[in-house]
Design an enzyme around this catalytic site. Structure first.
Site, short mmCIF file in Angstrom:
data_model
loop_
_atom_site.label_atom_id
_atom_site.label_comp_id
_atom_site.label_asym_id
_atom_site.label_seq_id
_atom_site.Cartn_x
_atom_site.Cartn_y
_atom_site.Cartn_z
N ASP A 36 -71.74 -9.52 35.07
CA ASP A 36 -72.38 -8.60 35.78
C ASP A 36 -73.71 -8.56 36.03
O ASP A 36 -74.15 -9.88 36.05
CB ASP A 36 -71.82 -7.10 35.11
CG ASP A 36 -71.52 -6.07 35.85
OD1 ASP A 36 -72.48 -5.64 36.65
OD2 ASP A 36 -70.58 -5.27 35.73
N HIS A 83 -74.35 -10.58 38.93
CA HIS A 83 -74.11 -9.86 40.09
C HIS A 83 -75.42 -9.64 40.89
O HIS A 83 -75.65 -9.79 42.02
CB HIS A 83 -73.42 -8.52 39.93
CG HIS A 83 -72.03 -8.45 39.50
ND1 HIS A 83 -71.20 -7.25 39.40
CD2 HIS A 83 -71.40 -9.50 39.32
CE1 HIS A 83 -69.89 -7.69 39.06
NE2 HIS A 83 -70.11 -8.97 39.14
#
Length: 456
Positions: free
Chosen positions: A277, A311
């Site tokens: 993430d 991300h």
């Protein structure tokens, strides 16, 4: 006396200053340059403190019960000593949760691995923690500090989470979603945190790997971290935090690298992040719960870090209801082949309130980025859009964002800024921000005031 003078001189020459208390625990002060007034960060120095080897407290390789007890007992003794180093020797030591206490340094020797059990029962009883910006009682973080000061996790060893059960909890079936709804409503209507008991057979709220909760004067240095049930490193309502020389690898669901939340005076430097993430996600709580706590996240500096995956290099939000200000990211790189959506992504929605201001990003190099250099979106809800209603509408002022000397090889756009008509995003400045190849539109903007892009 001469030895003390030499020690103090060494501190000055390395741009640090030290204070010596009545015990052997010292304090190091770190001065950080930033485009805003950055307070001196104070962290502990355990170099002269007594060591407490866990094998002296009964730890035996392969015996989780004895190891867990030995670590807890050693931490207690180090705390009683008013400054001590709990030493994990070479070998793989399987353990339950670890709860730090003030004036304690958890140190992992070379070749040492702390392997955290996959059994959720090993992280009970529930502790005062958070889930996605809302306070609750949940499974203990694997390493947890609450109301502590002068704490450290150091050494060349490794912290590793067994994922056998946690990875099964990555899915969000209906019982989990119903638990999310229940917590959302408990927080929205200011129910006492003690009533927000989220450990049951179906909620499956995964714990953070490391959470510093309401703590101060914190050092996390040198260790490698592998796997995490949830967010990897979570300074929460904490102050004076230094995170440096780490190697973090966690590719599970919600595996951010570092999530400073409602914290201040945080330095992250010389780390390698390989995340499932966001690499760094700056947060300040969700909705009514954060408005109650009323604590912004501020004075966050990240420098000289490398991102292998994530991300975003820098994410802000979407939990930002307490406000976020004074964030400085400089001299970082994203390796070629990394899977990344944005270099900088600021995200909020109509429920958050809070504010974002004084964000500085300088001297960044990256390869291909899937979406773009800068993204700002004000209507990001994820699964929450239809899960629960908006109880109170508060928009988020976003202004004064500065990007300078940023280069990527390929993106869809350079900037996409989607403000709101009732509250436009304003004062966004891009100086020498370049992409070799843009596949769509260079700038995609709605409701933006005072946007400027200039060459160097």
């Amino acid at each position: 006396m001469n030895i003390l003078k030499v020690a103090l001189m060494a501190c000055v020459l390395s741009h640090f200053s030290c204070k010596v208390n009545d015990h052997n625990l010292k304090t190091t002060e770190i001065k950080v340059e930033a485009p805003f007034k950055m307070p001196t960060i104070k962290i502990p120095d355990f170099s002269n403190c007594k060591q407490f080897l866990i094998t002296d407290f009964g730890a035996v390789l392969g015996d989780k019960e004895l190891i867990s007890k030995a670590i807890a007992d050693a931490i207690t003794e180090a705390n009683k000593n008013a400054g001590g180093v709990v030493v994990i020797p070479e070998g793989e030591w399987i353990t339950k949760k670890i709860h730090l206490k003030s004036n304690v340094n958890l140190h992992l020797n070379k070749g040492a691995v702390l392997l955290f059990s996959e059994n959720p029962q090993d992280y009970l009883p529930a502790v005062h923690t958070t889930w996605e910006g809302m306070e609750c009682y949940n499974y203990s973080p694997l390493i947890y500090a609450f109301n502590c000061e002068n704490i450290a996790i150091t050494g060349p060893g490794k912290l590793k989470a067994k994922m056998d059960v946690w990875e099964k909890w990555f899915a969000r079936p209906e019982p989990h979603m119903q638990s999310l709804k229940r917590l959302y409503n408990l927080a929205a209507y200011n129910k006492p945190v003690a009533q927000r008991q989220m450990v049951n057979d179906t909620a499956h709220f995964r714990p953070q790997f490391i959470q510093f909760n309401r703590s101060k004067h914190i050092l996390l240095e040198g260790v490698s971290i592998e796997n995490s049930p949830f967010w990897t490193i979570h300074p929460y309502l904490s102050k004076d935090v230094v995170i440096r020389n780490l190697n973090v690898y966690a590719h599970g669901h919600n595996n951010d690298g570092v999530d400073p939340e409602m914290s201040e005076n945080v330095l992250i430097e010389n780390c390698v992040f390989d995340q499932g993430d966001d690499a760094i996600a700056v947060k300040s709580g969700r909705n009514q719960d954060a408005w109650r706590l009323n604590t912004p996240c501020k004075n966050i500096v990240m420098r000289h870090c490398t991102m292998k995956n994530g991300h975003q290099l820098l994410a802000i939000g979407s939990e930002l209801s307490g406000g976020i200000e004074n964030v400085f990211v400089e001299n970082c790189k994203v390796v070629d082949g990394a899977k990344m959506f944005h270099l900088v992504f600021i995200k909020t929605n109509e429920r958050r309130g809070g504010y974002v201001k004084n964000i500085y990003v300088e001297n960044i190099r990256a390869g291909a980025i899937q979406n773009g250099i800068l993204g700002i979106e004000t209507d990001v809800f994820y699964q929450w859009r239809d899960l629960v209603p908006t109880i109170e509408r508060r928009l988020t002022p976003i202004h004064d964002v500065y990007l300078k000397n940023v280069k990527a090889t390929k993106t869809e756009f350079l900037s996409r800024i989607l403000g709101q008509e009732a509250l436009p995003v304003k004062n966004i400045f891009l100086n020498n921000v370049e992409v070799d190849s843009i596949s769509q539109q260079k700038h995609i903007h709605e409701h933006v005031l005072n946007f400027s892009t200039t060459p160097n």
